[in-house]
Design a protein around this motif. Structure first.
Motif, PDB file in Angstrom:
ATOM      1  N   ASN A  50       7.060  -0.727   6.997  1.00 43.59           N
ATOM      2  CA  ASN A  50       6.967   0.479   6.176  1.00 43.59           C
ATOM      3  C   ASN A  50       8.359   0.917   5.748  1.00 43.59           C
ATOM      4  O   ASN A  50       9.276   0.884   6.556  1.00 43.59           O
ATOM      5  CB  ASN A  50       6.378   1.635   6.993  1.00 43.59           C
ATOM      6  CG  ASN A  50       4.919   1.441   7.296  1.00 43.59           C
ATOM      7  OD1 ASN A  50       4.198   0.800   6.538  1.00 43.59           O
ATOM      8  ND2 ASN A  50       4.477   1.986   8.406  1.00 43.59           N
ATOM      9  N   LEU A  75       4.318   2.914  -9.572  1.00 47.91           N
ATOM     10  CA  LEU A  75       5.457   2.250  -8.938  1.00 47.91           C
ATOM     11  C   LEU A  75       5.378   0.786  -9.339  1.00 47.91           C
ATOM     12  O   LEU A  75       4.291   0.192  -9.334  1.00 47.91           O
ATOM     13  CB  LEU A  75       5.385   2.394  -7.416  1.00 47.91           C
ATOM     14  CG  LEU A  75       5.486   3.823  -6.890  1.00 47.91           C
ATOM     15  CD1 LEU A  75       5.199   3.860  -5.408  1.00 47.91           C
ATOM     16  CD2 LEU A  75       6.853   4.425  -7.192  1.00 47.91           C
ATOM     17  N   GLU A 129       0.848  -1.191   0.000  1.00 51.32           N
ATOM     18  CA  GLU A 129       0.000   0.000   0.000  1.00 51.32           C
ATOM     19  C   GLU A 129       0.889   1.249   0.000  1.00 51.32           C
ATOM     20  O   GLU A 129       1.852   1.326   0.756  1.00 51.32           O
ATOM     21  CB  GLU A 129      -0.889  -0.010   1.240  1.00 51.32           C
ATOM     22  CG  GLU A 129      -2.145   0.812   1.033  1.00 51.32           C
ATOM     23  CD  GLU A 129      -3.158   0.552   2.130  1.00 51.32           C
ATOM     24  OE1 GLU A 129      -3.361   1.468   2.946  1.00 51.32           O
ATOM     25  OE2 GLU A 129      -3.711  -0.563   2.174  1.00 51.32           O
ATOM     26  N   ILE A 130       0.549   2.182  -0.881  1.00 47.39           N
ATOM     27  CA  ILE A 130       1.321   3.426  -0.966  1.00 47.39           C
ATOM     28  C   ILE A 130       0.534   4.520  -0.267  1.00 47.39           C
ATOM     29  O   ILE A 130      -0.598   4.831  -0.645  1.00 47.39           O
ATOM     30  CB  ILE A 130       1.582   3.819  -2.440  1.00 47.39           C
ATOM     31  CG1 ILE A 130       2.261   2.670  -3.198  1.00 47.39           C
ATOM     32  CG2 ILE A 130       2.421   5.103  -2.518  1.00 47.39           C
ATOM     33  CD1 ILE A 130       3.577   2.201  -2.623  1.00 47.39           C
ATOM     34  N   PRO A 154       1.443   9.904  -1.038  1.00 44.29           N
ATOM     35  CA  PRO A 154       2.425  10.251  -2.074  1.00 44.29           C
ATOM     36  C   PRO A 154       2.406  11.749  -2.387  1.00 44.29           C
ATOM     37  O   PRO A 154       1.350  12.354  -2.457  1.00 44.29           O
ATOM     38  CB  PRO A 154       1.945   9.449  -3.288  1.00 44.29           C
ATOM     39  CG  PRO A 154       0.486   9.249  -3.072  1.00 44.29           C
ATOM     40  CD  PRO A 154       0.246   9.252  -1.591  1.00 44.29           C
ATOM     41  N   ALA A 192       5.755   3.278   1.677  1.00 41.64           N
ATOM     42  CA  ALA A 192       5.373   1.982   1.116  1.00 41.64           C
ATOM     43  C   ALA A 192       5.147   1.012   2.269  1.00 41.64           C
ATOM     44  O   ALA A 192       6.071   0.729   3.038  1.00 41.64           O
ATOM     45  CB  ALA A 192       6.456   1.460   0.179  1.00 41.64           C
ATOM     46  N   ILE A 228      -0.537   5.513  -8.613  1.00 44.01           N
ATOM     47  CA  ILE A 228      -0.771   6.446  -7.505  1.00 44.01           C
ATOM     48  C   ILE A 228      -1.061   7.839  -8.048  1.00 44.01           C
ATOM     49  O   ILE A 228      -0.726   8.151  -9.190  1.00 44.01           O
ATOM     50  CB  ILE A 228       0.440   6.515  -6.542  1.00 44.01           C
ATOM     51  CG1 ILE A 228       1.734   6.816  -7.303  1.00 44.01           C
ATOM     52  CG2 ILE A 228       0.586   5.221  -5.764  1.00 44.01           C
ATOM     53  CD1 ILE A 228       2.893   7.100  -6.400  1.00 44.01           C
ATOM     54  N   PHE A 234       6.816   9.081  -0.535  1.00 41.56           N
ATOM     55  CA  PHE A 234       5.632   8.311  -0.093  1.00 41.56           C
ATOM     56  C   PHE A 234       6.061   7.330   0.990  1.00 41.56           C
ATOM     57  O   PHE A 234       7.257   7.194   1.290  1.00 41.56           O
ATOM     58  CB  PHE A 234       5.013   7.546  -1.274  1.00 41.56           C
ATOM     59  CG  PHE A 234       6.001   6.686  -2.004  1.00 41.56           C
ATOM     60  CD1 PHE A 234       6.227   5.372  -1.613  1.00 41.56           C
ATOM     61  CD2 PHE A 234       6.743   7.199  -3.067  1.00 41.56           C
ATOM     62  CE1 PHE A 234       7.160   4.585  -2.270  1.00 41.56           C
ATOM     63  CE2 PHE A 234       7.690   6.417  -3.727  1.00 41.56           C
ATOM     64  CZ  PHE A 234       7.888   5.107  -3.328  1.00 41.56           C
TER      65      PHE A 234
END
Ligand SMILES: [Cu+2]
Length: 141
Positions: free
Chosen positions: A91, A120, A21-22, A25, A42, A130, A40
Motif C-alpha cells: 500500500n 488516476l 485498488e484505490i 479517496p 493505493a 474514483i 487515498f
C-alpha cells in the motif's frame, strides 16, 4: 497445438489482471480559485510494481502529483513529482503532509459532504476512475 493456444490466452489474462485498488479517496474542501488535494490509499495486489503517472480532475485548472519534504529544520515544503511507484503487494498512502494529488485553481467551491469523480492514471493498470468525498482536514498536532 490447442494446448499452447490456451496457455497463451491464460498468460495474457494474467497480465491484464494487473490491478491497483484505490481505497478511501477523499478531497479537502476549499473555495473557488484556491487549491484542494486528493488523498487515498493505493493498494497493489499484484506481484509487479506499477507507477502512478497522472491524475485528472475537471474542476481544477491544474492537477499535479505532489510530495511533502523537509525544507529546513522547522519548515515543510511540497513539490511536484513526475511519478509515484506503487511496489508489488503493498500500500502507498497519500495523506495530508505527505504524498497527495494537488488540485490547483479550483473552478468552483468544493464543499464538505459533496462527492467528485476523478481519475488516476497508472502505467500498467491504466485509468482508474474514483469517486471522492469532500472531508474536513484532520487537525494538526
Ligand atoms: Cu501539494
Amino acid at each position: 497445438m490447442k494446448k499452447i493456444f490456451l496457455l497463451l490466452i491464460l498468460t495474457s489474462f494474467t497480465i491484464a489482471q494487473t490491478k491497483i485498488e484505490i481505497k478511501d479517496p477523499w478531497l479537502r474542501p476549499n473555495a473557488k480559485g484556491a487549491n484542494s488535494a486528493l488523498f487515498f490509499i493505493a493498494e497493489n495486489k499484484t506481484d509487479k510494481a506499477d507507477t502512478l503517472i497522472a491524475a485528472k480532475f475537471e474542476n481544477s485548472e491544474v492537477v499535479e502529483l505532489h510530495e511533502t519534504y523537509k525544507k529546513s529544520e522547522d519548515m515543510m515544503g511540497m513539490r511536484a513529482v513526475k511519478f509515484v511507484v506503487i511496489p508489488p503487494k503493498s500500500n502507498v498512502v497519500f495523506k495530508p503532509r505527505d504524498l497527495h494529488i494537488m488540485l490547483i485553481g479550483l473552478k468552483k467551491d468544493i464543499k464538505i459532504g459533496e462527492n467528485y469523480n476523478l481519475s488516476l492514471i497508472f502505467k500498467k493498470a491504466g485509468e482508474i476512475k474514483i469517486n471522492a468525498a469532500v472531508r474536513d482536514m484532520p487537525k494538526m498536532k
